[in-house]
Design an enzyme around this catalytic site. Structure first.
Site, PDB file in Angstrom:
ATOM      1  N   ARG A 250       8.187  40.560  -5.541  1.00  0.00           N
ATOM      2  CA  ARG A 250       9.357  41.432  -5.422  1.00  0.00           C
ATOM      3  C   ARG A 250      10.558  40.580  -5.028  1.00  0.00           C
ATOM      4  O   ARG A 250      10.433  39.627  -4.235  1.00  0.00           O
ATOM      5  CB  ARG A 250       9.121  42.507  -4.353  1.00  0.00           C
ATOM      6  CG  ARG A 250       8.171  43.612  -4.787  1.00  0.00           C
ATOM      7  CD  ARG A 250       8.764  44.465  -5.922  1.00  0.00           C
ATOM      8  NE  ARG A 250       7.918  45.574  -6.335  1.00  0.00           N
ATOM      9  CZ  ARG A 250       7.102  45.561  -7.401  1.00  0.00           C
ATOM     10  NH1 ARG A 250       6.999  44.473  -8.157  1.00  0.00           N
ATOM     11  NH2 ARG A 250       6.391  46.632  -7.709  1.00  0.00           N
ATOM     12  N   HIS A 298      11.140  41.077 -15.637  1.00  0.00           N
ATOM     13  CA  HIS A 298       9.987  41.808 -15.068  1.00  0.00           C
ATOM     14  C   HIS A 298       8.896  42.054 -16.123  1.00  0.00           C
ATOM     15  O   HIS A 298       8.492  43.194 -16.364  1.00  0.00           O
ATOM     16  CB  HIS A 298      10.453  43.133 -14.433  1.00  0.00           C
ATOM     17  CG  HIS A 298       9.495  43.617 -13.355  1.00  0.00           C
ATOM     18  ND1 HIS A 298       9.897  44.179 -12.167  1.00  0.00           N
ATOM     19  CD2 HIS A 298       8.140  43.613 -13.296  1.00  0.00           C
ATOM     20  CE1 HIS A 298       8.848  44.506 -11.433  1.00  0.00           C
ATOM     21  NE2 HIS A 298       7.763  44.171 -12.108  1.00  0.00           N
TER      22      HIS A 298
HETATM   23  C1  OXD Z   1       3.913  46.576 -10.387  1.00  0.00           C
HETATM   24  C2  OXD Z   1       4.716  45.616 -11.133  1.00  0.00           C
HETATM   25  O1  OXD Z   1       4.176  46.822  -9.203  1.00  0.00           O
HETATM   26  O2  OXD Z   1       4.441  45.394 -12.326  1.00  0.00           O
HETATM   27  O3  OXD Z   1       2.970  47.119 -10.966  1.00  0.00           O
HETATM   28  O4  OXD Z   1       5.668  45.040 -10.591  1.00  0.00           O
END
Ligand code: OXD
Length: 338
Positions: A250, A298
C-alpha cells in the site's frame, strides 16, 4: 434450508475499487461467472440462494435476508439492523484498510479476505521488478524520455541480497520465484516465522538491523497503524547506497516524495512502484516524471483473466468450512486491520 449469498459488485469510479473502467470486468462476479465456479462445488452451491447486485442498487431489500456477503466494500452504517441474518463477509481484496476501523462489525459477523489469490502473479512481478532494478531499467527508461543513449552496464545478479518486507502470501510468492535466482533472500515479517524460500527470516523489530544489507527491497505490507509511514525519509536515507525499491503493498507505507528525492540525488538507484495513496495516480503528480521511478498502475498481483475464478474457488473452499461449522481461513483480525 438455503442460505442467501449477496454479491455486491462495484461500477468503476476513481478512488474506489475498481478505480478504472478497464479493471471493472476483471473484478466483476457476474451470475455467469458465479455459476461456472459453483459447478465445481455442486454440493455446496445447492445450499445457497444467490443474488448478484451492483453498488447499492438493491442493498436494503436484499440484505434483510442475507447471511453471506461477497464484496469489496459495503455501507457499514446500522449493519445489524440492515442485515439481521448476516454472519460472514468475504472481502474480495487482500487489503481491508478501507473497512477500518472495524468498529461497525456486528457481533457474530466474521470477515475474511482474499489472501492467497495474489501469490502467483505477484511472485512473477517480483521477479520481473528485481531483474528490472538490477538491469538498471528505471534509469534506462528515464534516459529514453530524453533520447539519451547512455550505456548502463550491469552484471549477473549472483550474490545480491533481496529483502522481502512482509512475508505473507504475496511476499511468499515473491520468495518462491526469487529463489530461482542465485540471490540471498532475507524476510522480515511480524512474527519472523520461517519460509521455505527465505534464507534468513527476522521479525519486524529487526527491520533496521537488516535493511542496510539489502540491495533490492520488495515491500508487500498492508496499510495498518503499524505500517503507515514505515518507509519515511529517515529510514529511506538509511538504505544501502544504490539500493532499489519495489512496493506492491500500500502507498501509505512510504514517503514517495522522499523516495523520489533520494532517486534524484543518486543515493537510491531505482524504484518500481505499483500502489499509491490516491489511485489512479493524479495526472499532475510529480511522481510520473521522477527520475528512475517506474509507475505501474496497481497491476502487480491481480490475475487479469482469472481473478474472479481464483476468488470464487477460495470462497467455496471456505464455504465448505462455514457449512461444517469449522474455523474459516483468512479471518481478518479487526484489531490488527488485516
Ligand atoms: C488487494 C490488492 O488488496 O490487489 O487485493 O491490492
Amino acid at each position: 434450508m438455503t442460505r442467501k449469498l449477496h454479491i455486491k459488485n462495484n461500477h468503476a469510479a476513481p478512488d474506489t475499487f475498481p478505480s478504472t473502467p478497464e479493471s471493472e470486468p476483471v473484478f466483476t462476479i457476474s451470475l455467469e461467472r458465479y455459476q461456472q465456479a459453483a459447478a465445481g462445488f455442486p454440493d455446496l452451491a445447492t445450499q445457497l440462494e444467490v443474488f448478484v447486485d451492483w453498488d447499492t442498487d438493491h442493498w436494503l431489500e436484499s440484505m434483510r435476508e442475507t447471511e453471506i456477503l461477497l464484496t469489496w466494500n459495503l455501507p457499514t452504517q446500522d449493519l445489524a439492523e440492515v442485515a439481521p441474518k448476516l454472519k460472514w463477509i468475504h472481502c474480495i481484496g487482500a487489503g481491508v484498510e478501507h473497512l477500518c476501523p472495524m468498529d461497525w462489525v456486528p457481533a457474530g459477523v466474521t470477515i475474511t479476505n482474499n489472501k492467497g489469490a495474489h501469490a502467483d502473479k505477484a511472485g512473477e512481478y517480483a521477479l520481473m521488478a528485481v531483474l528490472m532494478l538490477h538491469n538498471k531499467m528505471p534509469a534506462i527508461l528515464t534516459n529514453q524520455r530524453s533520447a539519451s543513449w547512455n550505456s548502463l552496464f550491469s552484471t549477473p545478479i549472483a550474490g545480491k541480497t533481496v529483502g522481502l518486507v512482509g512475508v505473507g502470501s504475496i511476499g511468499g510468492g515473491a520468495a518462491t520465484q526469487l529463489d530461482k535466482l542465485p540471490l540471498h533472500i532475507i524476510g522480515v515479517s511480524r512474527h519472523g516465522r520461517a519460509h521455505p524460500h527465505v534464507h534468513e527470516m527476522v521479525a519486524m523489530d529487526q527491520l533496521d538491523a537488516v535493511l542496510p544489507r539489502m540491495d533490492y527491497i520488495f515491500v508487500s505490507l498492508p496499510s495498518t497503524p503499524e505500517t503507515v509511514g514505515l518507509f519515511d525519509a529517515q529510514r529511506l536515507q538509511s538504505l544501502k547506497a544504490g539500493a532499489g525499491i519495489i512496493n506492491v503493498g500500500r502507498g501509505a507505507t512510504f514517503d514517495y516524495q522522499a523516495l523520489a528525492n533520494l532517486l534524484a540525488s543518486g543515493h537510491l538507484s531505482g524504484a518500481v512502484i505499483d500502489v499509491f495513496d490516491q489511485e489512479p495516480l493524479p495526472h499532475d503528480s510529480p511522481l510520473w516524471a521522477a527520475p528512475n521511478f517506474v509507475v505501474t498502475p496497481h497491476v502487480s498481483a491481480d490475475d487479469g483473466d482469472s481473478y474472479v475464478p481464483i476468488t470464487l474457488e477460495l470462497f467455496f473452499n471456505n464455504l465448505r468450512r462455514y457449512l461444517a461449522n469449522e474455523p474459516l481461513l483468512n479471518v481478518v483480525r479487526p484489531e490488527l486491520g488485516y
